[in-house]
Enzyme design. Structure first.
Site, PDB file in Angstrom:
ATOM      1  N   HIS A 143     -35.215   8.860 -30.074  1.00 34.00           N
ATOM      2  CA  HIS A 143     -35.420   9.941 -29.104  1.00 34.00           C
ATOM      3  C   HIS A 143     -35.433   9.423 -27.671  1.00 34.00           C
ATOM      4  O   HIS A 143     -35.970  10.080 -26.784  1.00 34.00           O
ATOM      5  CB  HIS A 143     -36.713  10.695 -29.438  1.00 34.00           C
ATOM      6  CG  HIS A 143     -36.641  11.390 -30.770  1.00 34.00           C
ATOM      7  ND1 HIS A 143     -35.837  12.477 -31.009  1.00 34.00           N
ATOM      8  CD2 HIS A 143     -37.233  11.107 -31.958  1.00 34.00           C
ATOM      9  CE1 HIS A 143     -35.951  12.851 -32.266  1.00 34.00           C
ATOM     10  NE2 HIS A 143     -36.790  12.029 -32.872  1.00 34.00           N
ATOM     11  N   LYS A 186     -50.297  -8.318 -28.657  1.00 31.62           N
ATOM     12  CA  LYS A 186     -50.497  -9.770 -28.814  1.00 31.62           C
ATOM     13  C   LYS A 186     -49.344 -10.530 -28.172  1.00 31.62           C
ATOM     14  O   LYS A 186     -49.546 -11.460 -27.398  1.00 31.62           O
ATOM     15  CB  LYS A 186     -50.547 -10.119 -30.288  1.00 31.62           C
ATOM     16  CG  LYS A 186     -51.702 -10.575 -31.037  1.00 31.62           C
ATOM     17  CD  LYS A 186     -53.058 -10.754 -30.561  1.00 31.62           C
ATOM     18  CE  LYS A 186     -53.588  -9.934 -29.485  1.00 31.62           C
ATOM     19  NZ  LYS A 186     -54.822  -9.281 -29.545  1.00 31.62           N
ATOM     20  N   ASN A 196     -71.138 -10.776 -10.274  1.00 32.24           N
ATOM     21  CA  ASN A 196     -70.149 -10.298 -11.231  1.00 32.24           C
ATOM     22  C   ASN A 196     -70.178  -8.775 -11.126  1.00 32.24           C
ATOM     23  O   ASN A 196     -71.245  -8.187 -11.189  1.00 32.24           O
ATOM     24  CB  ASN A 196     -70.572 -10.763 -12.636  1.00 32.24           C
ATOM     25  CG  ASN A 196     -69.614 -10.302 -13.713  1.00 32.24           C
ATOM     26  OD1 ASN A 196     -68.580  -9.721 -13.420  1.00 32.24           O
ATOM     27  ND2 ASN A 196     -69.964 -10.566 -14.959  1.00 32.24           N
ATOM     28  N   GLY A 197     -69.020  -8.148 -10.951  1.00 33.29           N
ATOM     29  CA  GLY A 197     -68.985  -6.686 -10.870  1.00 33.29           C
ATOM     30  C   GLY A 197     -68.269  -6.228  -9.613  1.00 33.29           C
ATOM     31  O   GLY A 197     -67.537  -6.992  -8.975  1.00 33.29           O
TER      32      GLY A 197
HETATM   33  C1  F6R Z   1     -56.454  -8.197 -26.245  1.00 33.34           C
HETATM   34  C2  F6R Z   1     -57.858  -8.075 -25.931  1.00 33.34           C
HETATM   35  C3  F6R Z   1     -58.315  -6.879 -25.198  1.00 33.34           C
HETATM   36  C4  F6R Z   1     -59.693  -6.418 -25.701  1.00 33.34           C
HETATM   37  C5  F6R Z   1     -60.227  -5.287 -24.803  1.00 33.34           C
HETATM   38  C6  F6R Z   1     -61.529  -4.725 -25.325  1.00 33.34           C
HETATM   39  O1  F6R Z   1     -56.185  -9.315 -27.028  1.00 33.34           O
HETATM   40  O2  F6R Z   1     -58.641  -8.926 -26.253  1.00 33.34           O
HETATM   41  O3  F6R Z   1     -57.383  -5.851 -25.264  1.00 33.34           O
HETATM   42  O4  F6R Z   1     -59.560  -5.989 -27.013  1.00 33.34           O
HETATM   43  O5  F6R Z   1     -60.406  -5.767 -23.507  1.00 33.34           O
HETATM   44  O6  F6R Z   1     -62.488  -5.721 -25.433  1.00 33.34           O
HETATM   45  P1  F6R Z   1     -63.770  -5.537 -26.332  1.00 33.34           P
HETATM   46  O7  F6R Z   1     -63.318  -5.502 -27.738  1.00 33.34           O
HETATM   47  O8  F6R Z   1     -64.618  -6.737 -26.028  1.00 33.34           O
HETATM   48  O9  F6R Z   1     -64.411  -4.249 -25.916  1.00 33.34           O
END
Ligand code: F6R
Length: 605
Positions: free
Chosen positions: A505, A486, A100-101
């Site tokens: 604008h 969303k 992973n990475g």
């Molecule tokens: C959108 C969503 C992402 C996370 C973003 C940060 O619904 O889930 O935009 O908010 O990838 O993730 P966290 O909060 O885990 O750092």
């Protein structure tokens, strides 16, 4: 992002790996694979593009074993395909690796060390497994070959690796740098996973790994060493989460379950952080240090960034401390001029977001204090920050974040109240946060109970549109940005969250007949102005849906929000927006929990 699982023991590894991968499905992926061996010379590698269900179809009854590794891949180097799926195997067939990475210098390593090797994939991962095999052929033990390979990987890289040598079939070799990985401890078996959720049906006791360690996992032992070869003893921590909390139960989708859980998230936060007498249960040392700051810096990504925008309103109004909100990936390479005494607040549901972690590492190098607000105990950002506050929202499985957003805002409100009270600020003294959040919880319940009306609006207004706008001013603009994210991420409708005064604008040029414009009206100061902006878009043919607080509503508004404290209206206004996104996605026939191209917990930069 990619998910990793591994097991070594005596039971059927295929089932354990597939169940574990199933629990990581929510993170988003495009191919999957497993490798298992039975300790008697039989081994199997099965990979497939697509879903775990597609992988399962390829697993014939003869595939069996007691040690194995598994992976769900979210493509970074090379298209989603069977060849690029993990595990990757060295050309001599000795080593199997999942990763992973991202390996920043993989092309250079390939050129420098592996010109004589034929590659079967386009991945950076295959370079690593071929390198390990090459060093082993030169006479190094597996551990030494693994270590030597790790020392060649450059600093820009991130990884968690899980390696099996088929000559030592009961042993897993493990290492990580920046990417999350845990060892789950069992009786006569041990497991490895990138997220505890994957293995909660095997164990609740996990050992965290630190960057720069090599771990050798056998059925009866876990040996952790640093790069100098010194052994490290680390006690497991216990994860209380019940495996069933990560199940959908009677719900068709996690996203709907998590939207419905939000009143409960508010109540949990009240219970965890506010005592019967109204006093707030947050470490006073943390409150003092926050109050000593000349400026607060909130750093986050995506939805958490949007929760930070609301946080700015809360901290500035209740504590009088100037607050800036920054997108982590921008801050990382272009930090602003800092105040002399800054305090950093990281908002992150997962606690693993690479962009946010990069900023936290920088903040730690500078020596400034920090707080991580997260849903995941023992996550990387929680371990690396000076302080942590948990959301106690239960696992968030749907890729689109819902309950973490509202949980973060509610916890910011509790924190701001506690800080302001300590400073004797009147506004904070008069803000009865437990009572106000209880009103919010009740209001949320009324909104989720009325979801059928929202479904009708989604079907009527959003089912076939190409684009849409959410508009608002002030705190309503903060909500509009999250509402737009969303809708776009789960329904693929191109949606903008816009400051309603700014439309004229330029952006108003995009309004045509029937363009949906959803106006958020909860802020008293700007309600009139947003309404007048809706007249401008109505005059150009837009279909306007109004989401308005009861006290600001007028006849004809479609969605009316129960009355709550003006600083907490985002907690209610976002609920119909989440539901609009959910129903629009279903209407269009999409998998709302796993939107295309997206991953939960974005662990690459
Ligand atoms: C959108 C969503 C992402 C996370 C973003 C940060 O619904 O889930 O935009 O908010 O990838 O993730 P966290 O909060 O885990 O750092």
């Amino acid at each position: 992002m990619c998910g990793i699982v591994g097991v070594t023991g005596k039971e059927n590894a295929v089932d354990i790996l597939l169940n574990g991968l199933g629990r990581l499905e929510y993170r988003g992926y495009d191919s999957a694979g497993i490798y298992v061996n039975d300790q008697n010379g039989k081994e199997y590698l099965v990979k497939e593009k697509g879903r775990i269900a597609d992988l399962k179809k390829e697993i014939t009854p003869d595939v069996h074993g007691t040690t194995g590794i598994g992976h769900t891949r979210w493509a970074t180097h090379g298209v989603p395909s069977k060849e690029n799926a993990h595990p990757h195997v060295s050309a001599d067939g000795r080593y199997y690796l999942v990763h992973n990475g991202v390996i920043g210098n993989f092309a250079q390593l390939k050129k420098e060390y592996l010109e004589d090797v034929t590659f079967v994939s386009d991945t950076d991962t295959e370079v690593i497994v071929q390198l390990i095999a090459k060093f082993a052929r030169k006479g190094l033990s597996t551990k030494e070959a693994f270590k030597k390979t790790l020392t060649l990987i450059d600093d820009s890289s991130s990884y968690s690796f899980l390696l099996v040598d088929h000559e030592e079939p009961d042993t897993l070799y493990v290492a990580k740098n920046k990417s999350p990985l845990l060892i789950g401890v069992g009786d006569g078996f041990n497991v490895v996973c990138s997220d505890a959720i994957a293995m909660l049906d095997q164990t609740h006791d996990f050992v965290e790994l630190v960057d720069g360690e090599i771990v050798v996992v056998k059925p009866e032992s876990v040996t952790i060493e640093n790069m100098e070869g010194n052994q490290i003893n680390r006690k497991p921590f216990h994860v209380d989460t019940d495996a069933s909390e990560a199940e959908k139960g009677a719900y068709p989708y996690y996203m709907l379950k998590e939207i419905d859980e939000q009143p409960g998230v508010m109540r949990n936060l009240i219970e965890h952080y506010i005592a019967e007498d109204g006093s707030i249960k947050i470490d006073e040392e943390l409150l003092k240090r926050l109050n000593q700051a000349q400026r607060l810096y909130i750093v986050a990504a995506g939805t958490s960034y949007h929760a930070g925008l609301v946080g700015k309103e809360l901290f500035e109004r209740l504590t009088n401390i100037p607050t800036e909100v920054h997108v982590a990936s921008e801050f990382a390479y272009n930090p602003p001029l800092l105040a002399e005494h800054p305090f950093f607040i990281f908002l992150t549901q997962s606690g693993e977001t690479a962009d946010s972690r990069q900023v936290l590492s920088q903040v730690n190098e500078w020596g400034y204090p920090s707080l991580t607000i997260t849903n995941v105990a023992n996550s990387t950002l929680s371990r690396e920050a000076t302080y942590t506050l948990l959301l106690y929202a239960g696992p968030e499985i749907a890729v689109a974040s819902t309950k973490a957003y509202t949980g973060q805002i509610a916890l910011e409100a509790i924190l701001a109240k506690a800080m302001g009270k300590l400073k004797n600020i009147d506004k904070a003294e008069n803000f009865n946060v437990a009572k106000e959040l209880t009103f919010v919880a009740n209001g949320m319940q009324a909104l989720v109970d009325g979801k059928s009306e929202i479904k009708e609006i989604a079907e009527d207004v959003l089912a076939t549109t190409r684009n849409a706008f959410y508009i608002g001013r002030s705190i309503d603009y903060d909500i509009a940005q999250e509402a737009a994210l969303k809708l776009k991420e789960v329904s693929y409708v191109q949606t903008e969250g816009f400051a309603s005064g700014e439309l004229k604008h330029g952006t108003i040029a995009l309004i045509e007949k029937d363009t949906p414009v959803i106006a958020i009206i909860t802020d008293e100061k700007t309600a009139k102005h947003t309404r007048s902006n809706t007249q401008e878009v109505l005059a150009r043919g837009a279909r306007v849906i109004y989401i308005a607080s009861r006290q600001l509503a007028v006849a004809g508004d479609q969605i009316i929000l129960p009355e709550v404290h003006p600083l907490l209206t985002p907690l209610l206004a976002i609920i119909p927006c989440q539901l609009l996104a959910y129903y629009t996605s279903l209407q269009r026939g999409y998998d709302v929990d796993k939107p295309r191209n997206l991953a939960k917990s974005v662990t690459v930069e």
